[in-house]
Design an enzyme around this catalytic site. Structure first.
Site, PDB file in Angstrom:
ATOM      1  N   GLU A 180      13.280 -15.521 -16.295  1.00 37.72           N
ATOM      2  CA  GLU A 180      12.853 -14.115 -16.223  1.00 37.72           C
ATOM      3  C   GLU A 180      11.901 -13.782 -17.383  1.00 37.72           C
ATOM      4  O   GLU A 180      10.912 -13.074 -17.194  1.00 37.72           O
ATOM      5  CB  GLU A 180      14.096 -13.207 -16.232  1.00 37.72           C
ATOM      6  CG  GLU A 180      13.854 -11.718 -16.416  1.00 37.72           C
ATOM      7  CD  GLU A 180      13.029 -11.070 -15.314  1.00 37.72           C
ATOM      8  OE1 GLU A 180      12.671 -11.738 -14.342  1.00 37.72           O
ATOM      9  OE2 GLU A 180      12.714  -9.875 -15.470  1.00 37.72           O
ATOM     10  N   TRP A 222      -3.263  -2.268  -1.497  1.00 34.84           N
ATOM     11  CA  TRP A 222      -3.027  -3.610  -2.031  1.00 34.84           C
ATOM     12  C   TRP A 222      -3.572  -4.533  -0.957  1.00 34.84           C
ATOM     13  O   TRP A 222      -3.002  -4.665   0.128  1.00 34.84           O
ATOM     14  CB  TRP A 222      -1.540  -3.843  -2.264  1.00 34.84           C
ATOM     15  CG  TRP A 222      -1.249  -5.115  -2.978  1.00 34.84           C
ATOM     16  CD1 TRP A 222      -1.205  -5.300  -4.325  1.00 34.84           C
ATOM     17  CD2 TRP A 222      -0.944  -6.387  -2.400  1.00 34.84           C
ATOM     18  NE1 TRP A 222      -0.908  -6.614  -4.616  1.00 34.84           N
ATOM     19  CE2 TRP A 222      -0.743  -7.297  -3.452  1.00 34.84           C
ATOM     20  CE3 TRP A 222      -0.837  -6.862  -1.086  1.00 34.84           C
ATOM     21  CZ2 TRP A 222      -0.433  -8.645  -3.247  1.00 34.84           C
ATOM     22  CZ3 TRP A 222      -0.529  -8.193  -0.875  1.00 34.84           C
ATOM     23  CH2 TRP A 222      -0.327  -9.061  -1.955  1.00 34.84           C
ATOM     24  N   ARG A 226       2.361   1.070  -6.026  1.00 35.72           N
ATOM     25  CA  ARG A 226       2.517   0.197  -4.861  1.00 35.72           C
ATOM     26  C   ARG A 226       1.291  -0.678  -4.621  1.00 35.72           C
ATOM     27  O   ARG A 226       1.369  -1.686  -3.926  1.00 35.72           O
ATOM     28  CB  ARG A 226       2.770   1.035  -3.604  1.00 35.72           C
ATOM     29  CG  ARG A 226       4.018   1.861  -3.667  1.00 35.72           C
ATOM     30  CD  ARG A 226       4.141   2.717  -2.438  1.00 35.72           C
ATOM     31  NE  ARG A 226       4.560   1.921  -1.301  1.00 35.72           N
ATOM     32  CZ  ARG A 226       5.813   1.783  -0.914  1.00 35.72           C
ATOM     33  NH1 ARG A 226       6.774   2.380  -1.570  1.00 35.72           N
ATOM     34  NH2 ARG A 226       6.126   1.064   0.130  1.00 35.72           N
ATOM     35  N   ASN A 280       0.090   0.812   5.919  1.00 38.92           N
ATOM     36  CA  ASN A 280       0.738  -0.128   4.999  1.00 38.92           C
ATOM     37  C   ASN A 280       1.393  -1.191   5.862  1.00 38.92           C
ATOM     38  O   ASN A 280       2.199  -0.874   6.728  1.00 38.92           O
ATOM     39  CB  ASN A 280       1.791   0.601   4.158  1.00 38.92           C
ATOM     40  CG  ASN A 280       2.667  -0.370   3.367  1.00 38.92           C
ATOM     41  OD1 ASN A 280       2.258  -1.489   3.069  1.00 38.92           O
ATOM     42  ND2 ASN A 280       3.865   0.073   3.024  1.00 38.92           N
ATOM     43  N   GLY A 281       1.045  -2.462   5.641  1.00 39.07           N
ATOM     44  CA  GLY A 281       1.643  -3.536   6.432  1.00 39.07           C
ATOM     45  C   GLY A 281       0.582  -4.514   6.896  1.00 39.07           C
ATOM     46  O   GLY A 281      -0.538  -4.524   6.371  1.00 39.07           O
ATOM     47  N   LYS A 330       4.308  -3.118  -6.460  1.00 40.67           N
ATOM     48  CA  LYS A 330       5.726  -2.914  -6.762  1.00 40.67           C
ATOM     49  C   LYS A 330       6.636  -3.317  -5.608  1.00 40.67           C
ATOM     50  O   LYS A 330       7.635  -3.975  -5.799  1.00 40.67           O
ATOM     51  CB  LYS A 330       5.948  -1.444  -7.115  1.00 40.67           C
ATOM     52  CG  LYS A 330       7.355  -1.113  -7.544  1.00 40.67           C
ATOM     53  CD  LYS A 330       7.652  -1.643  -8.925  1.00 40.67           C
ATOM     54  CE  LYS A 330       9.072  -1.398  -9.352  1.00 40.67           C
ATOM     55  NZ  LYS A 330       9.447  -2.316 -10.434  1.00 40.67           N
ATOM     56  N   GLU A 343       3.377 -12.119 -15.839  1.00 39.91           N
ATOM     57  CA  GLU A 343       2.899 -11.083 -14.921  1.00 39.91           C
ATOM     58  C   GLU A 343       2.197  -9.930 -15.635  1.00 39.91           C
ATOM     59  O   GLU A 343       1.286  -9.330 -15.061  1.00 39.91           O
ATOM     60  CB  GLU A 343       3.997 -10.584 -13.983  1.00 39.91           C
ATOM     61  CG  GLU A 343       5.077  -9.761 -14.608  1.00 39.91           C
ATOM     62  CD  GLU A 343       6.141  -9.341 -13.591  1.00 39.91           C
ATOM     63  OE1 GLU A 343       5.808  -9.042 -12.448  1.00 39.91           O
ATOM     64  OE2 GLU A 343       7.323  -9.308 -13.969  1.00 39.91           O
ATOM     65  N   CYS A 373       0.833  -1.200   0.000  1.00 43.27           N
ATOM     66  CA  CYS A 373       0.000   0.000   0.000  1.00 43.27           C
ATOM     67  C   CYS A 373       0.872   1.256   0.000  1.00 43.27           C
ATOM     68  O   CYS A 373       2.029   1.212   0.411  1.00 43.27           O
ATOM     69  CB  CYS A 373      -0.879   0.031   1.232  1.00 43.27           C
ATOM     70  SG  CYS A 373      -1.844  -1.460   1.461  1.00 43.27           S
ATOM     71  N   HIS A 405      12.977 -34.192 -19.866  1.00 43.08           N
ATOM     72  CA  HIS A 405      12.600 -34.782 -18.577  1.00 43.08           C
ATOM     73  C   HIS A 405      11.186 -34.398 -18.173  1.00 43.08           C
ATOM     74  O   HIS A 405      10.834 -34.503 -16.996  1.00 43.08           O
ATOM     75  CB  HIS A 405      13.608 -34.360 -17.500  1.00 43.08           C
ATOM     76  CG  HIS A 405      14.992 -34.812 -17.814  1.00 43.08           C
ATOM     77  ND1 HIS A 405      15.398 -36.116 -17.652  1.00 43.08           N
ATOM     78  CD2 HIS A 405      16.050 -34.145 -18.342  1.00 43.08           C
ATOM     79  CE1 HIS A 405      16.663 -36.228 -18.044  1.00 43.08           C
ATOM     80  NE2 HIS A 405      17.080 -35.040 -18.478  1.00 43.08           N
ATOM     81  N   LYS A 458       8.192 -12.375 -16.816  1.00 40.93           N
ATOM     82  CA  LYS A 458       7.746 -11.101 -17.387  1.00 40.93           C
ATOM     83  C   LYS A 458       6.460 -11.299 -18.176  1.00 40.93           C
ATOM     84  O   LYS A 458       5.515 -10.536 -18.058  1.00 40.93           O
ATOM     85  CB  LYS A 458       8.803 -10.569 -18.334  1.00 40.93           C
ATOM     86  CG  LYS A 458       9.759  -9.503 -18.135  1.00 40.93           C
ATOM     87  CD  LYS A 458       9.819  -8.493 -17.093  1.00 40.93           C
ATOM     88  CE  LYS A 458       9.467  -8.841 -15.686  1.00 40.93           C
ATOM     89  NZ  LYS A 458      10.469  -8.531 -14.707  1.00 40.93           N
TER      90      LYS A 458
HETATM   91  C1  F6R Z   1       8.867  -8.859 -11.281  1.00 41.36           C
HETATM   92  C2  F6R Z   1       9.194  -8.078 -10.111  1.00 41.36           C
HETATM   93  C3  F6R Z   1       9.271  -8.776  -8.798  1.00 41.36           C
HETATM   94  C4  F6R Z   1      10.397  -8.173  -7.937  1.00 41.36           C
HETATM   95  C5  F6R Z   1      10.358  -8.786  -6.535  1.00 41.36           C
HETATM   96  C6  F6R Z   1      11.496  -8.283  -5.662  1.00 41.36           C
HETATM   97  O1  F6R Z   1       8.866  -8.082 -12.432  1.00 41.36           O
HETATM   98  O2  F6R Z   1       9.377  -6.903 -10.175  1.00 41.36           O
HETATM   99  O3  F6R Z   1       9.423 -10.151  -8.951  1.00 41.36           O
HETATM  100  O4  F6R Z   1      11.614  -8.421  -8.557  1.00 41.36           O
HETATM  101  O5  F6R Z   1       9.136  -8.481  -5.924  1.00 41.36           O
HETATM  102  O6  F6R Z   1      11.403  -6.911  -5.472  1.00 41.36           O
HETATM  103  P1  F6R Z   1      12.644  -6.079  -4.977  1.00 41.36           P
HETATM  104  O7  F6R Z   1      13.675  -6.158  -6.040  1.00 41.36           O
HETATM  105  O8  F6R Z   1      12.126  -4.700  -4.767  1.00 41.36           O
HETATM  106  O9  F6R Z   1      13.130  -6.719  -3.709  1.00 41.36           O
END
Ligand code: F6R
Length: 612
Positions: free
Chosen positions: A484, A75, A27, A99-100, A607, A491, A2, A507, A488
């Site tokens: 990755e 969030w 966020r 937030n939390g 985020k 998500e 949040c 496998h 990407k």
């Molecule tokens: C995916 C993404 C997340 C972050 C993960 C860690 O695109 O952004 O998987 O990489 O939540 O976040 P940080 O790097 O802020 O610890």
């Protein structure tokens, strides 16, 4: 997670709160709300489910007056994203945004219900409002009520409080979730990060773990967890204002992908001495590492940052001969990992520097006496502050929820650190060091060349967007890039995607291959290319739709087998995983645009994951 904002100002608060929330929306964006104090001292609030624009629409019909207010973008953790569960929560004369997660909220709620408090929501946050209101009903002042209330809360929180009939008071608190004070001219602000308060001030105080603060327009007081008054430094924050603009790009993610020549150059520049072609770690950011003494390396991170550590694992082992373990933070912190008594170094990688699991893992390692280093993008973050040594990534603020430029900056920094370690441990000759430093120096230019493939990848994305499943394959150091790429794609486009090591194909995953399943091979023409080519033939023989991302030699060797080809410029194999991240980002981006999803704010994501 949040986002929180508080304004104790002299102009109408509502439009400013909305402006700040827009900067915090990355966020969390399940719902949003603001509360303001009217001219008569009454608490008024407006909330709306969904994106911020819904709250703005609501404010048109129910405008809020007042120059002092708090705002929140949510969030959801406890309770679905409804109007009722949206913050601020109010009880008696108290309004709060949070937030939390309050872990003991059930016990507190039961206790408060026993005292006659009526709860309207399923949230843990409402408990905080009732707790403080109950203290005030017992005769405590606002400050006393918050102080006593905080001592009862277990879990993680950043909080901002507003009080009825108190036109010059706002209280904030942080434990486990970030919170900063913005110091203005005759105004004060609270924000989850400096970005939120950037339109109003560049003078920011980052609260430390357990701190809480009492704000008035002309003054502030900060107290530590024990209630003792403390001084915290005022930081002048540069450039956070412009970061929240998309410029000519359609999405932040697109802008951030295209910023990568700059963001990698900046990051590499912080580590490389181009003139004498060496790497120098930024020792002014903490204690130096004596690489000769390091016997093992533990790397910990989450999500995309974890994939950066998976690439770095190859580098540190190959270039510096250090045994490496990489872990996902949420697993690491709960499995009582056996750590070396001496000679161990733990590296934590995080864009935000606030990820709850990564932070907990850092604290665990510190408690075990391990030396710690943090590769972080936000230098003022908790992880940066708590690690023994900071290894910065200079990607600049990343707003798109899907990480792109932060990932390549993490890789750039880790590549430089691996070279430095290899040299210090005499695993790398001077010639080899010069070769690797040159390779890193060339990276920004090669990324620019790769970005020119944008239209070609956009055309390909139109085809991939029709798929329901996509497989990504890579070998060696490109295996994490396949992971990755798949992350990407899923998500932001919501297409199911999996990444595998190419050698694992037979496998199990090969059972998924049919003409409906695109298979993306991340495979430059390196020492493992022939092996990848065999896997590629196996997929093509089963009528899988092969997309080969390679270089000229690789595409030539692959002949007619791939249905689609993306040709990257030749590069040194050392930097190839960084360069090959770019086309998988572009592919995910264009597929998502084609599918019309919300690229910068994909569903269910946030985020900065400040709760575990
Ligand atoms: C995916 C993404 C997340 C972050 C993960 C860690 O695109 O952004 O998987 O990489 O939540 O976040 P940080 O790097 O802020 O610890």
């Amino acid at each position: 997670m949040c986002g929180i904002i508080g304004i104790l100002g002299n102009e109408p608060a509502a439009p400013r709160l909305i402006e700040a929330l827009r900067r915090l929306e990355y966020r969390g964006y399940d719902s949003a709300g603001i509360a303001a104090l009217s001219a008569t001292g009454a608490l008024e609030r407006v909330r709306a489910p969904g994106k911020l624009k819904n709250l703005e629409a609501e404010l048109e019909t129910t405008p809020l007056q007042g120059t002092q207010g708090i705002g929140h973008t949510r969030w959801a953790t406890h309770g679905s994203p409804t109007v009722g569960n949206a913050h601020p929560h109010v009880s008696g004369k108290v309004a709060v945004v949070h937030n939390g997660i309050i872990e003991n909220f059930r016990d507190l709620r039961q206790m408060l219900e026993g005292k006659g408090h009526k709860f309207e929501t399923q949230t843990d946050t409402e408990t905080i409002a009732h707790l403080i209101a109950a203290n005030m009903q017992e005769g405590m002042s606002e400050v006393e009520a918050v102080k006593a209330g905080l001592s009862k809360l277990e879990g993680a929180f950043a909080l901002a409080f507003l009080f009825e009939d108190k036109p010059d008071l706002m209280i904030g608190a942080r434990k486990g979730s970030p919170l900063a004070i913005g110091v203005g001219d005759g105004e004060m602000y609270l924000g989850s990060d400096a970005l939120a308060v950037a339109p109003f001030t560049n003078r920011v105080i980052y609260l430390e773990e357990g701190d809480w603060c009492v704000l008035h327009r002309e003054s502030y007081e900060i107290f530590d967890a024990k209630g003792h008054p403390v001084e915290r430094p005022v930081t002048i924050v540069q450039g956070a204002g412009a970061a929240a603009e998309k410029g000519n790009y359609r999405h932040f993610m697109q802008k951030e992908i295209f910023e990568q020549p700059d963001s990698t150059a900046r990051t590499i520049g912080a580590y490389l001495n181009v003139l004498n072609q060496t790497v120098t770690l930024p020792e002014e950011n903490g204690e130096a590492i004596d690489w000769k003494e390091i016997t093992s390396l533990q790397m910990v991170a989450c999500g995309t940052a974890h994939y950066a550590t998976r690439v770095a694992e190859y580098w540190f082992e190959q270039v510096a001969g250090i045994p490496v373990k990489t872990d996902i933070a949420s697993e690491f912190r709960y499995r009582d990992p056996a750590l070396p008594r001496t000679g161990g170094l733990a590296i934590f990688v995080s864009q935000s520097g606030e990820t709850a699991d990564t932070l907990a893992a850092l604290r665990y390692c510190k408690a075990q006496g391990l030396k710690t280093a943090a590769v972080v993008n936000v230098p003022t973050s908790t992880i940066a502050r708590e690690a023994d040594l900071v290894l910065p990534t200079l990607a600049g603020p990343e707003i798109g929820v899907a990480s792109t430029k932060a990932f390549t900056a993490q890789l750039s920094a880790l590549a430089a650190v691996a070279i430095s370690a290899g040299r210090a441990r005499e695993m790398l000759s001077r010639d080899a060091e010069i070769r690797l430093v040159r390779a890193l120096t060339e990276l920004p230019r090669l990324i620019s060349t790769t970005l020119a493939l944008d239209e070609r990848i956009e055309a390909l994305a139109r085809d991939i967007a029709k798929a329901t499943d996509v497989i990504y394959l890579g070998r060696g150091v490109h295996y994490p890039i396949a992971l990755e790429g798949a992350l990407k794609l899923k998500e932001i486009s919501y297409i199911h995607a999996e990444g595998y090591a190419s050698g694992e194909l037979k496998h199990g995953p090969i059972a998924l291959i049919d003409e409906e399943t695109p298979v993306v091979f991340v495979a430059p023409f390196d020492g493992l290319f022939d092996k990848s080519l065999s896997n590629l033939q196996e997929v093509a023989a089963r009528r899988g739709e092969v997309i080969l991302i390679s270089d000229e030699a690789g595409l030539r060797a692959a002949g007619e087998a791939p249905a689609h080809r993306i040709e990257l410029p030749d590069c040194d194999p050392f930097i190839a995983p960084i360069l090959y991240s770019v086309p998988v980002q572009l592919l995910a981006y264009h597929v998502a645009v084609e599918k019309g999803t919300d690229v910068d704010q994909p569903r269910n994501l946030a985020k900065s994951v400040t709760v575990e």
